[in-house]
Design an enzyme around this catalytic site. Structure first.
Site, PDB file in Angstrom:
ATOM      1  N   SER A 163      51.488  27.695  48.205  1.00  0.00           N
ATOM      2  CA  SER A 163      50.155  27.120  48.005  1.00  0.00           C
ATOM      3  C   SER A 163      50.233  25.630  48.276  1.00  0.00           C
ATOM      4  CB  SER A 163      49.705  27.365  46.569  1.00  0.00           C
ATOM      5  OG  SER A 163      48.729  26.412  46.198  1.00  0.00           O
ATOM      6  N   HIS A 195      46.074  56.028  36.218  1.00  0.00           N
ATOM      7  CA  HIS A 195      45.077  55.051  35.741  1.00  0.00           C
ATOM      8  C   HIS A 195      45.668  53.643  35.647  1.00  0.00           C
ATOM      9  CE1 HIS A 195      42.807  58.674  34.336  1.00  0.00           C
ATOM     10  NE2 HIS A 195      44.019  59.076  34.011  1.00  0.00           N
ATOM     11  N   LYS A 239      53.756  28.646  43.517  1.00  0.00           N
ATOM     12  CA  LYS A 239      53.231  29.890  44.074  1.00  0.00           C
ATOM     13  C   LYS A 239      54.093  30.498  45.178  1.00  0.00           C
ATOM     14  CE  LYS A 239      48.991  30.925  43.584  1.00  0.00           C
ATOM     15  NZ  LYS A 239      48.422  32.111  42.963  1.00  0.00           N
ATOM     16  N   GLU A 273      48.359  41.245  51.378  1.00  0.00           N
ATOM     17  CA  GLU A 273      46.898  41.163  51.199  1.00  0.00           C
ATOM     18  C   GLU A 273      46.167  41.415  52.509  1.00  0.00           C
ATOM     19  OE1 GLU A 273      45.918  37.651  48.359  1.00  0.00           O
ATOM     20  OE2 GLU A 273      47.900  37.302  49.184  1.00  0.00           O
TER      21      GLU A 273
END
Ligand code: ARG
Length: 459
Positions: free
Chosen positions: A278, A157, A284, A291
């Site tokens: 970024s 979970h 970043k 992704e």
């Protein structure tokens, strides 16, 4: 003007939009090597069976090699009017070798021709997927070997469950990708039969030798039923289903890498090679590759659904609908290979943050099960009672704002009088993982044995 390949009965050429919807040359040109291999095998067989002369077959086979080299060097004049790769190749062959080119299509149709071309292409993709998956497994194995005893939290979970080892987690993916490899291998074995010689749909009256062409193209045997041979696209569907499951596995690993590389987790540091910055936020380091791999399942499973939907309800045998089998299969295969290569690089180059892993494993009462097991083993409590006692101790620790090993013996004994000092031995995460020696369990000892076995398998 009418098509030179089939225009005998036509007075006028097609409307421009007809040509646009009908043409597949924009994408099926990548079947050129398979198309030419199939035609060369067919020509050799036509000569061996006396259907055409050796001289014509030789001219055809040589001419086809010239066509292939023109395509490879980018000198080939592709024509949309000629619809597809099959007619483009044949038309050019005619220009190169003249009259014998017209004999190549004896005892053959574009229906068995495209079926054999596409099958050869998909078969090759199964081999490429296998190779790429083996490379990914090796990268994971490298991580597993380095971190056979690095302790990290195992989750259910996405809540801290029990401590596990980094190596065990990496090997979980090695297992998944092994199943993917066996799915591609199964699909490959089943698709390895030749449709060539089924002709349009009914077979042919020429004395062809289908065994010979099957053998020349490394198929196990010719397909037994000509109607099935020209209308079957199961092989592409099996490839796409295997690719979908594989992409699903990749997306799970990618998701974990996205989570693990976040500032909140800091379980891994992705290499600069696989991160992006970024344009506005200087701090970043984005895991873009992970992704994108996570997202690839969208188009890969999309291709699977698309082809299944195209094939659904199609009457036997060939219908032009089936031309829609290729573009999405190409796209799915290309993106699967790209995702596999990117994942292999990311995994090989990432570094586990061993201290952070251990700190995370030590928080969240991750050894509560070890405590309950101790109560069962040492004090003879039934597991349900042990679970209850442990639950009370977790609540107590939570109240005090500490973890289980930080409770005093007196605290513990206030919940169950029989608890002894040696309980603290099982509350450490290292001891916890070391104790999980059951078959398939997470202990470093098991992980090392598994790593050794996988090294044998993967070479
Ligand atoms: N371009 C066609 C395809 O991809 C080749 C087969 C054409 N056959 C036909 N009967 N029109 O399916």
């Amino acid at each position: 003007s009418a098509n030179t390949m089939w225009g005998g009965r036509f007075a006028a050429g097609p409307d421009a939009i007809m040509e646009a919807i009908n043409a597949s040359i924009g994408y099926d040109r990548r079947l050129a090597p398979q198309d030419i291999a199939g035609s060369r095998a067919h020509a050799a067989m036509l000569a061996a069976t006396g259907i055409i002369t050796d001289k014509d077959a030789e001219a055809i086979r040589e001419g086809l090699l010239t066509v292939l080299s023109e395509i490879e060097t980018g000198d080939f004049p592709f024509s949309t009017a000629l619809e597809d790769i099959h007619m483009n190749v044949e038309a050019r062959l005619k220009e190169i070798v003249g009259e014998p080119a017209g004999r190549l299509h004896t005892a053959r149709s574009r229906n068995d021709q495209v079926a054999v071309d596409f099958r050869l292409w998909v078969r090759d993709q199964c081999d490429q997927a296998d190779e790429a998956l083996a490379a990914l497994q090796k990268a994971l194995l490298g991580q597993a070997e380095a971190g056979a005893d690095w302790v990290m939290p195992g989750f259910t979970h996405l809540q801290t469950a029990q401590p596990v080892t980094w190596g065990h987690h990496m090997l979980a993916y090695v297992e998944m990708f092994a199943r993917d490899r066996s799915r591609f291998a199964d699909a490959r074995a089943r698709m390895n039969t030749s449709p060539l010689g089924a002709a349009a749909l009914a077979g042919t009256s020429f004395p062809i030798d289908r065994e010979m062409t099957a053998k020349a193209l490394d198929f196990d045997r010719p397909m037994a039923n000509s109607l099935d041979a020209v209308s079957d696209r199961d092989f592409a569907l099996e490839f796409l289903s295997s690719a979908s499951i594989c992409a699903m596995h990749l997306s799970r690993l990618a998701e974990e890498l996205v989570i693990w590389s976040s500032a909140q987790f800091r379980f891994v540091k992705m290499s600069d090679k696989w991160s992006t910055g970024s344009s506005i936020m200087p701090q970043k380091r984005n895991p873009d590759a992970a992704e994108l791999i996570r997202a690839k399942i969208g188009r890969i499973f999309g291709a699977n659904v698309a082809l299944m939907t195209v094939m659904k309800g199609l009457p036997l045998t060939y219908s032009k609908d089936m031309q829609e089998d290729k573009e999405q299969t190409f796209d799915a295969a290309d993106n699967l290979m790209l995702a596999l290569a990117a994942m292999t690089g990311m995994v090989a180059d990432m570094s586990a943050q061993v201290e952070n892993l251990k700190a995370a494993a030590s928080s969240g009462f991750s050894t509560a099960t070890d405590l309950a097991d101790w109560l069962v083993r040492e004090l003879g409590l039934p597991f349900r009672d042990a679970h209850h006692v442990t639950g009370s101790l977790v609540a107590m620790a939570e109240d005090k704002g500490c973890d289980l090993p930080d409770l005093s013996l007196a605290d513990m004994q206030s919940v169950h009088a029989g608890i002894r000092e040696d309980v603290f031995n099982v509350l450490g995460v290292e001891n916890s993982v070391a104790s999980r020696t059951s078959f398939g369990g997470t202990s470093p000892e098991n992980v090392r044995a598994q790593v050794a076995q996988w090294k044998e398998v993967l070479g």
